[in-house]
Design an enzyme around this catalytic site. Structure first.
Site, mmCIF file in Angstrom:
data_model
loop_
_atom_site.group_PDB
_atom_site.id
_atom_site.type_symbol
_atom_site.label_atom_id
_atom_site.label_comp_id
_atom_site.label_asym_id
_atom_site.label_seq_id
_atom_site.Cartn_x
_atom_site.Cartn_y
_atom_site.Cartn_z
ATOM 1 N N ILE A 15 0.837 -1.212 0.000
ATOM 2 C CA ILE A 15 0.000 0.000 0.000
ATOM 3 C C ILE A 15 0.871 1.261 0.000
ATOM 4 O O ILE A 15 0.587 2.224 -0.725
ATOM 5 C CB ILE A 15 -0.949 -0.026 1.229
ATOM 6 N N ASN A 82 1.732 4.435 7.764
ATOM 7 C CA ASN A 82 1.195 3.228 7.134
ATOM 8 C C ASN A 82 1.979 1.954 7.465
ATOM 9 O O ASN A 82 1.441 0.855 7.308
ATOM 10 C CB ASN A 82 1.198 3.495 5.608
ATOM 11 N N SER A 150 -5.176 1.756 9.508
ATOM 12 C CA SER A 150 -5.638 0.748 10.455
ATOM 13 C C SER A 150 -5.912 -0.513 9.644
ATOM 14 O O SER A 150 -5.099 -0.913 8.797
ATOM 15 C CB SER A 150 -6.872 1.242 11.217
ATOM 16 N N TYR A 164 -2.111 -7.734 16.386
ATOM 17 C CA TYR A 164 -2.457 -6.915 15.220
ATOM 18 C C TYR A 164 -3.812 -6.250 15.451
ATOM 19 O O TYR A 164 -3.983 -5.047 15.252
ATOM 20 C CB TYR A 164 -2.498 -7.825 13.989
ATOM 21 N N LYS A 168 -4.528 -2.253 15.773
ATOM 22 C CA LYS A 168 -5.349 -1.579 14.754
ATOM 23 C C LYS A 168 -6.585 -0.939 15.390
ATOM 24 O O LYS A 168 -7.048 0.106 14.948
ATOM 25 C CB LYS A 168 -5.714 -2.550 13.626
ATOM 26 N N THR A 200 -0.595 -8.059 -0.810
ATOM 27 C CA THR A 200 0.692 -7.371 -0.626
ATOM 28 C C THR A 200 1.643 -8.368 0.030
ATOM 29 O O THR A 200 1.281 -9.519 0.255
ATOM 30 C CB THR A 200 0.570 -6.155 0.330
HETATM 31 N N1 LIG Z 1 -2.596 -5.865 2.814
HETATM 32 C C1 LIG Z 1 -3.713 -5.950 3.532
HETATM 33 O O1 LIG Z 1 -4.590 -6.774 3.288
HETATM 34 C C2 LIG Z 1 -3.930 -4.986 4.656
HETATM 35 C C3 LIG Z 1 -5.201 -4.965 5.255
HETATM 36 C C4 LIG Z 1 -5.427 -4.104 6.306
HETATM 37 C C5 LIG Z 1 -4.423 -3.261 6.733
HETATM 38 N N2 LIG Z 1 -3.214 -3.308 6.142
HETATM 39 C C6 LIG Z 1 -2.181 -2.398 6.645
HETATM 40 O O2 LIG Z 1 -1.618 -1.689 5.582
HETATM 41 C C7 LIG Z 1 -0.311 -1.251 5.944
HETATM 42 C C8 LIG Z 1 0.648 -1.550 4.823
HETATM 43 O O3 LIG Z 1 0.767 -2.972 4.702
HETATM 44 P P1 LIG Z 1 0.930 -3.707 3.316
HETATM 45 O O4 LIG Z 1 -0.228 -4.589 3.159
HETATM 46 O O5 LIG Z 1 1.257 -2.751 2.244
HETATM 47 O O6 LIG Z 1 2.178 -4.657 3.676
HETATM 48 P P2 LIG Z 1 3.627 -4.760 3.086
HETATM 49 O O7 LIG Z 1 4.287 -5.783 3.933
HETATM 50 O O8 LIG Z 1 3.595 -4.980 1.632
HETATM 51 O O9 LIG Z 1 4.254 -3.329 3.386
HETATM 52 C C9 LIG Z 1 4.586 -2.912 4.679
HETATM 53 C C10 LIG Z 1 5.874 -2.108 4.630
HETATM 54 O O10 LIG Z 1 6.157 -1.674 5.971
HETATM 55 C C11 LIG Z 1 7.555 -1.800 6.165
HETATM 56 N N3 LIG Z 1 7.885 -1.903 7.579
HETATM 57 C C12 LIG Z 1 7.714 -2.971 8.404
HETATM 58 N N4 LIG Z 1 8.201 -2.697 9.629
HETATM 59 C C13 LIG Z 1 8.671 -1.427 9.575
HETATM 60 C C14 LIG Z 1 9.297 -0.583 10.521
HETATM 61 N N5 LIG Z 1 9.552 -1.005 11.767
HETATM 62 N N6 LIG Z 1 9.631 0.661 10.136
HETATM 63 C C15 LIG Z 1 9.405 1.089 8.871
HETATM 64 N N7 LIG Z 1 8.826 0.332 7.931
HETATM 65 C C16 LIG Z 1 8.466 -0.911 8.284
HETATM 66 C C17 LIG Z 1 7.930 -3.070 5.408
HETATM 67 O O11 LIG Z 1 9.322 -3.117 5.153
HETATM 68 C C18 LIG Z 1 7.084 -2.927 4.158
HETATM 69 O O12 LIG Z 1 7.772 -2.219 3.143
HETATM 70 C C19 LIG Z 1 0.005 -1.950 7.265
HETATM 71 O O13 LIG Z 1 -0.200 -1.053 8.341
HETATM 72 C C20 LIG Z 1 -1.001 -3.061 7.320
HETATM 73 O O14 LIG Z 1 -1.284 -3.457 8.638
HETATM 74 C C21 LIG Z 1 -2.938 -4.141 5.113
#
Ligand SMILES: NC(=O)c1ccc[n+]([C@@H]2O[C@H](COP(=O)([O-])OP(=O)(O)OC[C@H]3O[C@@H](n4cnc5c(N)ncnc54)[C@H](O)[C@@H]3O)[C@@H](O)[C@H]2O)c1
Length: 289
Positions: A15, A82, A150, A164, A168, A200
């Site tokens: 994201i 994020n 979130s 988690y 959230k 992702t």
């Molecule tokens: N993908 C989904 O289905 C989904 C659903 C609900 C919420 N989210 C939320 O969306 C956000 C983005 O997740 P995503 O799905 O893109 O996952 P992703 O794993 O593709 O991306 C997350 C990024 O955060 C970085 N990261 C992790 N720990 C870190 C830290 N300590 N400091 C800095 N960066 C850090 C990772 O290196 C990665 O690049 C998250 O907060 C996740 O909880 C995702």
């Protein structure tokens, strides 16, 4: 007006990376904070983007990154807080292993880094963004903007990932309680996106393959939610939007039942704000000594 600058945490994947590209296409400059480099194939423009290595769960790391980010173009207008990770501990499924390994001794301290990254990281980011936003030499937009990521797990508990879920829910609570004061005192709007399942790198091996195709939320829905919150005319504040499939559903702050029956001269939330304001300023002064 100078061109606006965004800071995106967790920007090297999923994201965060999609948002970075989306903002770049709309003439934003973007600072990417992440523990890993953005992929080379993203081919981000050097003059409009800056990657800074940062662990958002560490105050020192995030504070240093925000300072560098502000100094890059001399301003910050939007923070997408994020970065997120899933659970790193399990109480019940590992209880038998702990029994065998530790017996009468206490088990190993749980890994709480999910709280550090997802919840502390978002709080640190809000504090740092506010500090630098107030130092902007001019306005590029009417108001500052924070959007925290979130999850659906911030509205409906997800069995199997209690850390988690708690973090959230915490982000939803943060957004709803920060937003009124942030707007009134600092001219910053605070909102949150609660995505459903988006493919992702967050999903552990097997989950993506097992997830029903009809239950996948496209990245375009998440970008639409960001566009909503960046819209200066709509000026959303304190909203948590569920972003699921093609739908955006706003989950405003609930009101306690029966509150309309309480006879008061001042709204309880305003009373809270006024009382805590004085006390928190005292705390801040004391911590300088
Ligand atoms: N993908 C989904 O289905 C989904 C659903 C609900 C919420 N989210 C939320 O969306 C956000 C983005 O997740 P995503 O799905 O893109 O996952 P992703 O794993 O593709 O991306 C997350 C990024 O955060 C970085 N990261 C992790 N720990 C870190 C830290 N300590 N400091 C800095 N960066 C850090 C990772 O290196 C990665 O690049 C998250 O907060 C996740 O909880 C995702």
């Amino acid at each position: 007006m100078s061109s606006p600058v965004a800071i995106v945490t967790g920007a090297s994947s999923g994201i965060g990376l999609a948002l970075t590209k989306h903002l770049l296409s709309q003439n934003w400059s973007v600072v990417l904070l992440d523990v890993q480099n953005p992929p080379a194939e993203a081919a981000l423009p050097k003059d409009k983007s800056l990657y800074i290595h940062c662990d958002v769960g560490s105050w020192d790391s995030q504070a240093a990154a925000f300072k560098q980010a502000f100094e890059w173009k001399g301003r910050l207008d939007f923070a997408a807080l994020n970065a997120g990770i899933d659970d790193r501990d399990d109480i019940f499924r590992t209880a038998a292993l702990d029994q065998a390994e530790f017996g009468n001794h206490a088990p190993r301290k749980p890994d709480m880094s999910t709280f550090d990254v997802n919840l502390l990281g978002a709080y640190y980011g809000a504090k740092l963004f506010t500090h630098y936003y107030l130092r902007n030499p001019s306005k590029s937009r009417k108001l500052g903007c924070i959007v925290m990521t979130s999850s659906m797990a911030g509205l409906y508990p997800h069995a199997g990932v209690p850390q988690y879920t708690a973090t959230k829910y915490g982000v939803v609570g943060l957004v709803r309680s920060l937003a009124p004061v942030a707007l009134k005192v600092s001219g910053i709007r605070v909102n949150s996106i609660c995505p459903a399942f988006v493919p992702t790198n967050l999903a552990p091996p097997g989950l993506m393959e097992a997830w029903p195709k009809s239950g996948i939320t496209p990245m375009s829905t998440i970008m639409r939610a960001y566009d909503e919150f960046l819209d200066e005319e709509k000026a959303w504040n304190g909203q948590c939007v569920e972003a699921s499939l093609e739908e955006l559903t706003y989950r405003g702050t609930p009101v306690p039942p029966g509150s309309e029956k309480v006879e008061i001269d001042i709204h309880p939330l305003r009373l809270f704000d006024e009382i805590y304001r004085e006390r928190n300023i005292k705390f801040a002064r004391r911590s300088k000594i």
